[in-house]
Scaffold this active site. Sequence first.
Site, PDB file in Angstrom:
ATOM      1  N   HIS A 180       0.822  -1.114   0.084  1.00 21.35           N
ATOM      2  CA  HIS A 180      -0.268   0.013  -0.172  1.00 21.35           C
ATOM      3  C   HIS A 180       0.827   1.085   0.026  1.00 21.35           C
ATOM      4  O   HIS A 180       1.896   1.233   0.878  1.00 21.35           O
ATOM      5  CB  HIS A 180      -1.044   0.100   1.333  1.00 21.35           C
ATOM      6  CG  HIS A 180      -1.628   1.436   1.613  1.00 21.35           C
ATOM      7  ND1 HIS A 180      -2.360   1.775   0.564  1.00 21.35           N
ATOM      8  CD2 HIS A 180      -1.439   2.356   2.676  1.00 21.35           C
ATOM      9  CE1 HIS A 180      -2.810   2.989   0.937  1.00 21.35           C
ATOM     10  NE2 HIS A 180      -2.429   3.358   2.056  1.00 21.35           N
ATOM     11  N   TYR A 182       0.203  -2.736 -21.472  1.00 20.28           N
ATOM     12  CA  TYR A 182       0.737  -3.303 -19.951  1.00 20.28           C
ATOM     13  C   TYR A 182      -0.012  -2.957 -19.008  1.00 20.28           C
ATOM     14  O   TYR A 182      -0.190  -3.776 -17.861  1.00 20.28           O
ATOM     15  CB  TYR A 182       2.263  -2.690 -19.885  1.00 20.28           C
ATOM     16  CG  TYR A 182       3.201  -3.746 -20.740  1.00 20.28           C
ATOM     17  CD1 TYR A 182       3.737  -4.605 -20.097  1.00 20.28           C
ATOM     18  CD2 TYR A 182       3.273  -3.556 -22.169  1.00 20.28           C
ATOM     19  CE1 TYR A 182       4.776  -5.553 -20.819  1.00 20.28           C
ATOM     20  CE2 TYR A 182       4.177  -4.150 -22.876  1.00 20.28           C
ATOM     21  CZ  TYR A 182       4.844  -5.391 -22.445  1.00 20.28           C
ATOM     22  OH  TYR A 182       5.635  -6.354 -22.950  1.00 20.28           O
ATOM     23  N   HIS A 236       0.885   5.798  -0.746  1.00 14.79           N
ATOM     24  CA  HIS A 236       0.202   6.906  -1.225  1.00 14.79           C
ATOM     25  C   HIS A 236       0.482   7.535  -2.489  1.00 14.79           C
ATOM     26  O   HIS A 236       0.440   8.814  -2.504  1.00 14.79           O
ATOM     27  CB  HIS A 236      -0.005   8.158  -0.114  1.00 14.79           C
ATOM     28  CG  HIS A 236      -0.460   7.537   1.079  1.00 14.79           C
ATOM     29  ND1 HIS A 236      -0.441   8.121   2.021  1.00 14.79           N
ATOM     30  CD2 HIS A 236      -0.897   6.223   1.652  1.00 14.79           C
ATOM     31  CE1 HIS A 236      -1.019   7.522   3.431  1.00 14.79           C
ATOM     32  NE2 HIS A 236      -1.242   6.285   2.851  1.00 14.79           N
TER      33      HIS A 236
END
Length: 221
Positions: free
Chosen positions: A96, A122, A98
């Site tokens: 994860h 892609y 930002h």
Amino acid sequence: MTESQAREEICRVGASLFARGYAHATAGNISVRLDDGFLITPTDASLGFLDPAKLARLDADLQQTGGERASKTIALHARIYAAATRFDAGTRCVIHTHSTHCVALTLAAPQPAELLPALTPYFVMKVGHVPVIDYHRPGSPAAAEAVAQAIARYGAQGTPIRAAMLARLGPNVWHDTPAAAMATLEELEETARLWSLVRAEPAPLDATEIDELRRTFGARW
């Protein structure tokens, strides 16, 4: 991959993402699913300066057994593993971040159902559909539930996903290894950057072109 190798890979991938601007400050986290639990980056740790020995170690019930205090997002990661392994049994890593361009695409209203259309081959082959999850505070159980539901919904449709976008927070991506998850994140963020650079709305790949990618490369679109 042994636990020792997983610890080293988490730190290597975190440093690479941080050095190249895919992660900043203490934002973001990385986890690996072990046979008997999980490793995850500590709370408020910078991905650029991780110590393999200090990574949080949790058992299969999410009880911490070692390392520094685990990131609160372990609950979300655990839900992702539980949902994603129904369709991709080898799923072992969740990342994860930002990432700037991904987050930017969720700041305008109305919120899109998916972060990006099929802009490049892609993106279609390496990432696939990326549902946008409505904004919830960081660590919200409701966000984890929404991500799990999205994974189940797309999987049931025959298009298993490898990423979900938390509105105003950032993407979660998952794959078999930290290196593969990092490559998925990179492709996602770079496609978001391309989208943000185009002033006029670009034309996505058409149905025939996407079908060719499905048949040739097994793209999940």
